[in-house]
Design a protein around this motif. Structure first.
Motif, mmCIF file in Angstrom:
data_model
loop_
_atom_site.group_PDB
_atom_site.id
_atom_site.type_symbol
_atom_site.label_atom_id
_atom_site.label_comp_id
_atom_site.label_asym_id
_atom_site.label_seq_id
_atom_site.Cartn_x
_atom_site.Cartn_y
_atom_site.Cartn_z
ATOM 1 N N ALA A 71 0.831 -1.205 0.000
ATOM 2 C CA ALA A 71 0.000 0.000 0.000
ATOM 3 C C ALA A 71 0.870 1.261 0.000
ATOM 4 O O ALA A 71 0.571 2.237 -0.695
ATOM 5 C CB ALA A 71 -0.933 0.000 1.198
ATOM 6 N N LEU A 72 1.968 1.253 0.760
ATOM 7 C CA LEU A 72 2.869 2.404 0.779
ATOM 8 C C LEU A 72 3.516 2.614 -0.582
ATOM 9 O O LEU A 72 3.658 3.757 -1.048
ATOM 10 C CB LEU A 72 3.937 2.218 1.860
ATOM 11 C CG LEU A 72 3.452 2.330 3.305
ATOM 12 C CD1 LEU A 72 4.580 1.975 4.275
ATOM 13 C CD2 LEU A 72 2.938 3.725 3.580
ATOM 14 N N LEU A 74 2.248 1.806 -3.483
ATOM 15 C CA LEU A 74 1.219 2.342 -4.367
ATOM 16 C C LEU A 74 0.976 3.825 -4.105
ATOM 17 O O LEU A 74 0.810 4.614 -5.044
ATOM 18 C CB LEU A 74 -0.083 1.562 -4.201
ATOM 19 C CG LEU A 74 -0.102 0.145 -4.758
ATOM 20 C CD1 LEU A 74 -1.407 -0.550 -4.395
ATOM 21 C CD2 LEU A 74 0.074 0.162 -6.263
ATOM 22 N N GLN A 75 0.986 4.227 -2.830
ATOM 23 C CA GLN A 75 0.792 5.636 -2.507
ATOM 24 C C GLN A 75 1.941 6.487 -3.055
ATOM 25 O O GLN A 75 1.719 7.581 -3.569
ATOM 26 C CB GLN A 75 0.690 5.823 -0.992
ATOM 27 C CG GLN A 75 -0.634 5.379 -0.426
ATOM 28 C CD GLN A 75 -0.688 5.567 1.088
ATOM 29 O OE1 GLN A 75 0.306 5.851 1.733
ATOM 30 N NE2 GLN A 75 -1.889 5.394 1.650
ATOM 31 N N GLU A 76 3.172 5.978 -2.943
ATOM 32 C CA GLU A 76 4.318 6.709 -3.473
ATOM 33 C C GLU A 76 4.218 6.852 -4.982
ATOM 34 O O GLU A 76 4.489 7.924 -5.540
ATOM 35 C CB GLU A 76 5.617 5.997 -3.093
ATOM 36 C CG GLU A 76 5.955 6.085 -1.629
ATOM 37 C CD GLU A 76 7.171 5.235 -1.252
ATOM 38 O OE1 GLU A 76 7.778 4.622 -2.154
ATOM 39 O OE2 GLU A 76 7.511 5.201 -0.054
ATOM 40 N N GLU A 78 1.482 6.838 -6.798
ATOM 41 C CA GLU A 78 0.408 7.780 -7.099
ATOM 42 C C GLU A 78 0.867 9.217 -6.878
ATOM 43 O O GLU A 78 0.542 10.111 -7.656
ATOM 44 C CB GLU A 78 -0.817 7.477 -6.237
ATOM 45 C CG GLU A 78 -1.539 6.216 -6.628
ATOM 46 C CD GLU A 78 -2.688 5.881 -5.700
ATOM 47 O OE1 GLU A 78 -2.935 6.653 -4.740
ATOM 48 O OE2 GLU A 78 -3.340 4.853 -5.926
ATOM 49 N N ALA A 79 1.633 9.447 -5.815
ATOM 50 C CA ALA A 79 2.127 10.797 -5.544
ATOM 51 C C ALA A 79 3.061 11.261 -6.664
ATOM 52 O O ALA A 79 2.987 12.413 -7.110
ATOM 53 C CB ALA A 79 2.849 10.828 -4.207
ATOM 54 N N LYS A 82 0.989 12.140 -9.720
ATOM 55 C CA LYS A 82 0.293 13.419 -9.540
ATOM 56 C C LYS A 82 1.251 14.591 -9.722
ATOM 57 O O LYS A 82 0.905 15.590 -10.346
ATOM 58 C CB LYS A 82 -0.347 13.488 -8.148
ATOM 59 C CG LYS A 82 -1.598 12.665 -8.019
ATOM 60 C CD LYS A 82 -2.192 12.796 -6.634
ATOM 61 C CE LYS A 82 -3.424 11.943 -6.481
ATOM 62 N NZ LYS A 82 -4.009 12.026 -5.124
#
Length: 113
Positions: A71-72, A74-76, A78-79, A82
């Motif tokens: 999950a971490l 994937l968040q990185e 996505e950031a 963006k």
């Protein structure tokens, strides 16, 4: 003949079932007694596992740790995506501003009379 057998069968069953029997004691006096508490413990009683302890057990599992790492990641990702999109949008906006300002300013080819 069939009726006779049926009547005899029913009579024998009723005679056996209606005979007087002594009721059996399910808990005789000489049976051993439990020296521990036999009361059932449900999730609302004082002896039940608290939510915090259950959550710590769940979090300590390897599967949970792997899912947190994934999950971490994937968040990185996505950031990063963006940020790249924001940079591209800003570049396009700056280019459009430059094009608009160059269209608004009078061209030097026009002769003054």
């Amino acid at each position: 003949m069939k009726n006779l057998f049926l009547i005899l069968f029913i009579a024998s069953i009723s005679a056996v079932s209606c005979s007087k029997k002594e009721p059996q004691d399910l808990y005789p006096e000489e049976s051993p007694k439990a020296n521990y508490d036999t009361m059932a413990i449900d999730s609302f009683s004082a002896g039940a596992i608290s939510v915090d302890v259950a959550e710590q057990i769940r979090k300590s599992s390897q599967k949970y740790q792997d899912s947190v790492r994934e999950a971490l990641k994937l968040q990185e990702q996505e950031a990063k995506i963006k940020e790249e999109l924001e940079k591209e949008i800003k570049k396009k906006a700056e280019e459009e501003k430059k094009q608009k300002t160059s269209e608004i300013t009078p061209s030097n080819d026009v002769k003054k009379e």
